[in-house]
Design an enzyme around this catalytic site. Structure first.
Site: not given
Ligand code: SAH
Length: 347
Positions: A92, A105, A112, A116, A119, A159-160, A191, A214, A216, A290, A333
């Site tokens: 996507e 994006c 992935c 997390c 996610c 993905g990372e 990211s 990220s 968090h 989200n 996100c």
């Molecule tokens: N794997 C990379 C790239 C993903 S970027 C990373 O972790 O940074 C997507 C962003 O959205 C990341 O910061 C991720 O942590 C965040 N994200 C993941 N799940 C989310 C959610 N449910 N609500 C808001 N942000 C979220």
């Protein structure tokens, strides 16, 4: 079709290939332009090449592209694509319209492996990494589909990116090539969930892109609970790498902080986070979490998010709240996920 992946080749590599086929060097320039600027999906579209040459090229090389399986348009005009890749796997991508232009994006992997807890990209696990050409093709396909030019790219899809380091670096070199899409590094964000050794590797390249981390959480106890990667690379190591990165590249680091109700959204969390980031060339972007059906977490309320931002600012840390786009089509996100074509089109 089993030739080499032509759209992943740098301009120099392509020139070498073309020379080794005994062709004049201007052909390499023409082919690079068709592939990267116009984003064609077959050699047959390269109409300024002789037919016999087009046939020879399609026997020699493989041309990877993205086919639109589904396009969803959100109320805020954000477009989410489901793209099919050469082997039938799907990814996507999300196209967003801002005042300054279009941002895409892009995904860097199918699935992935980072796991997390909050996610959706992690559900269904990891399938494979994308090639540079497949990351580029997301831009080409979106541009063609909408008839627009993408000016900014964020590596924030599924993905990372730093877990697919070589292909992503190749992508960065190609996307910023002035004879290609020519998207400057300052218009690119990458990211990562915090693969510390790869952050140092990226630093060595001195790219002028924006690095997003990220984060968090303000401490290891909370972070390890929601992000397994933290058990391997704890926050001290991660923040040390970030400080070094910011000093070396002169680029401000952007920290993403997904706000989850009752998990990481207290005033105490904000103060602790501020304490850890103080003095760093940094900026915190708060994202109200989200939600998606399998997620056990709830998003923090608007008041809580605003208060968190205030506490950060009072403690000397820049903070903004991310505007969520495309939430009605699960394009925000953390909502991108592994899907199969069958799910969309059962025939
Ligand atoms: N794997 C990379 C790239 C993903 S970027 C990373 O972790 O940074 C997507 C962003 O959205 C990341 O910061 C991720 O942590 C965040 N994200 C993941 N799940 C989310 C959610 N449910 N609500 C808001 N942000 C979220």
């Amino acid at each position: 079709m089993s030739g080499r992946d032509v759209k992943s080749m740098t301009r120099d590599e392509l020139a070498g290939e073309i020379a080794s086929l005994g062709l004049p060097s201007f052909r390499a320039g023409q082919i690079f332009d068709w592939l990267h600027v116009r984003g064609v999906t077959s050699f047959d579209e390269m109409t300024n090449l002789p037919k016999t040459l087009r046939a020879q090229l399609s026997e020699t090389f493989e041309l990877r592209s993205c086919t639109v399986v589904r396009r969803q348009v959100s109320r805020d005009e954000t477009v989410k694509y489901l793209f099919r890749l050469i082997d039938g796997e799907c990814i996507e991508s999300v196209l967003m319209h801002y005042k300054y232009g279009y941002t895409l994006c892009v995904s860097s992997q199918v699935g992935c492996k980072m796991g997390c807890a909050f996610c959706a990209s992690t559900i269904g696990g990891f399938v494979r990494s994308l090639t540079a050409s497949e990351i580029l093709s997301q831009i080409h396909a979106a541009q063609r589909d909408r008839g627009v030019r993408v000016s900014h790219v964020v590596l924030m899809g599924m993905g990372e990116p730093l877990d697919n380091f070589d292909n992503v670096m190749r992508f960065l070199d190609l996307v910023s090539d002035e004879k290609g899409l020519n998207i400057g590094m300052r218009n690119v964000s990458l990211s990562t969930c915090g693969l510390v050794p790869r952050i140092y590797d990226l630093m060595e390249r001195r790219y002028q892109l924006t690095l997003s981390i990220s984060i968090h959480a303000p401490n290891d106890a909370i972070r390890s609970q929601i992000m397994p990667v933290n058990r391997r690379y704890p926050m001290d190591e991660l923040l040390k790498a970030c400080r070094k990165y910011a000093e070396t590249t002169g680029r401000r680091i952007s920290f993403e902080y997904t706000m989850i109700r009752g998990v990481n959204d207290s005033d105490a969390c904000a103060r602790e986070l501020a304490g850890r980031l103080r003095g760093m060339l940094a900026h915190v972007n708060l994202i109200p979490a989200n939600e998606f059906s399998e997620s056990p977490f709830a998003r923090s309320g608007t008041d809580t998010v605003e208060r968190f931002a205030e506490v950060l600012r009072k403690n000397g840390v820049n903070a903004t709240i991310r505007r969520s786009l495309g939430s009605d089509i699960d394009a925000s996100c953390g909502q991108l996920r592994l899907r199969s074509q069958k799910e969309v089109d059962p025939h």
